[in-house]
Write a protein that holds these residues in place. Structure first.
Motif, PDB file in Angstrom:
ATOM      1  N   SER A 236       0.517  -3.733   4.251  1.00 20.18           N
ATOM      2  CA  SER A 236       0.343  -2.355   4.698  1.00 20.18           C
ATOM      3  C   SER A 236       1.680  -1.703   5.011  1.00 20.18           C
TER       4      SER A 236
ATOM      5  N   LEU B 162       0.792  -1.226   0.000  1.00 18.50           N
ATOM      6  CA  LEU B 162       0.000   0.000   0.000  1.00 18.50           C
ATOM      7  C   LEU B 162       0.825   1.277   0.000  1.00 18.50           C
TER       8      LEU B 162
ATOM      9  N   VAL C  69     -10.495  -4.855   5.201  1.00 19.08           N
ATOM     10  CA  VAL C  69      -9.878  -5.536   4.060  1.00 19.08           C
ATOM     11  C   VAL C  69     -10.674  -6.772   3.676  1.00 19.08           C
TER      12      VAL C  69
ATOM     13  N   MET D 275      -4.254   6.485   0.284  1.00 14.59           N
ATOM     14  CA  MET D 275      -4.563   5.675   1.470  1.00 14.59           C
ATOM     15  C   MET D 275      -4.656   6.540   2.717  1.00 14.59           C
TER      16      MET D 275
ATOM     17  N   LEU E  35      -9.156   1.410  -0.904  1.00 16.16           N
ATOM     18  CA  LEU E  35      -9.162  -0.054  -0.880  1.00 16.16           C
ATOM     19  C   LEU E  35     -10.268  -0.623  -1.770  1.00 16.16           C
TER      20      LEU E  35
ATOM     21  N   ILE F 109      -2.947  -7.918   0.634  1.00 20.38           N
ATOM     22  CA  ILE F 109      -2.558  -6.573   1.047  1.00 20.38           C
ATOM     23  C   ILE F 109      -1.329  -6.644   1.961  1.00 20.38           C
TER      24      ILE F 109
END
Length: 337
Positions: free
Chosen positions: A71, A43, A91, A50, A58, A69
């Motif tokens: 992060s 991300l 998520v 974000m 997302l 994902i």
């Protein structure tokens, strides 16, 4: 374009193609074919969107077709303003899985100011941005000197907060906690990092998760105080291979003149995570997957040797985030069928 490591140093311290995929996957199962490998995304690629709108961003990521994902740091604090279980639920509600999280190893020392600059402690536009955050003024229009103060949340790092980060990763049900970057310019810095990695790896194992280290190109530079050895070879040789795994960044390894497949062969099974990143012929410009010089088809053919489990597309702070990640997804889908 600045990468994550640049930020750490400077700070001192949908797509239409994706909409048909569910139907294609179901059809493949009906005729006995395996479903396509799930493609993940780091991300940090979508750093600004974000931080501005985590949920909305997302949703767009999921619409492209991404399923995994990883992060990174958020100016909202926590996990894009959420607690671990809250972000996990967000998520999963979008049909994706949160697999890993990036944290800094140790704060980078603040770079020395140029001659004539204001001394330390003098009035500044605002606090320094922590790991992964754009420097003040990063959003200013081109050609201006505008500086924006940034009120940043406290930054956790593995040196000082490894147990908290491990606990939160376990609470979120992650598979891996990853060190995004750490100082490795001297032998002392390398040794300190190795100590942090060992402690974090031990704590992660007790918590039932894995720990890995993510490289940039500088880890492959010889260090004079280390007798000419590189940080990468020292980290590999002086950490427990069962506690400290590697997340190989394919573009940065390529920039450093390293062959990812040869790295896999030298440390078989130690690369469960990859950053699927591309770089142009100049070996400076990060670009969409499939538009640079990285030979992804050959590298993915060596996935079993590497021990790869998850991979994440990354284009450091992509200039046109959704358009860029769509191109990367569509090109990568041709490789990981």
């Amino acid at each position: 374009m600045q990468n994550r490591r640049d930020f750490l140093k400077n700070a001192g311290a949908l797509a239409l193609g994706g909409l048909a995929l569910p139907h294609l996957s179901q059809a493949a199962e009906l005729v006995g074919l395996s479903a396509p490998k799930p493609i993940g995304i780091q991300l940090f690629t979508l750093f600004r969107p974000m931080n501005e709108d985590p949920k909305g961003t997302l949703e767009k990521v999921a619409a492209v077709g991404y399923k995994e994902i990883e992060s990174a740091f958020s100016t909202r604090g926590g996990y894009y303003g959420y607690k671990p279980k809250e972000f996990k639920a967000l998520v999963e509600d979008l049909g994706m899985t949160w697999r890993a999280h990036h944290a800094g190893g140790a704060p980078f020392r603040r770079p020395s100011p140029p001659p004539g600059a204001a001394p330390a402690g003098a009035s500044t536009p605002g606090p320094a941005a922590p790991a992964g955050a754009p420097a003040a003024g990063a959003n200013a229009p081109a050609g201006t000197n505008q500086q924006r103060p940034m009120n940043m949340p406290p930054m956790l790092n593995l040196r000082d907060n490894y147990q908290q980060l491990v606990d939160e990763a376990a609470e979120a049900g992650l598979s891996y906690l990853v060190c995004a970057s750490t100082p490795v310019a001297t032998l002392d810095e390398i040794n300190n990092s190795i100590e942090v990695f060992q402690k974090t790896g031990e704590a992660a194992k007790k918590a039932g998760i894995g720990f890995a280290y993510h490289n940039h190109a500088t880890e492959f530079d010889p260090v004079e105080s280390a007798g000419g050895k590189t940080p990468y070879e020292l980290i590999l040789s002086q950490t427990d291979k069962d506690l400290v795994k590697m997340e190989l960044d394919l573009a940065w390894a390529t920039k450093a003149g390293k062959d990812p497949v040869e790295l896999f062969k030298q440390q078989q099974g130690r690369f469960p995570l990859w950053h699927v990143k591309d770089i142009r012929q100049d070996l400076k410009t990060i670009t969409e997957v499939g538009t640079g010089v990285v030979d992804f088809k050959r590298i993915f053919a060596a996935a079993d040797i590497a021990g790869m489990k998850y991979f994440f597309v990354e284009q450091d702070m992509a200039p046109q985030p959704i358009e860029n990640i769509t191109t990367s997804y569509q090109n990568l889908r041709k490789v990981v069928v």
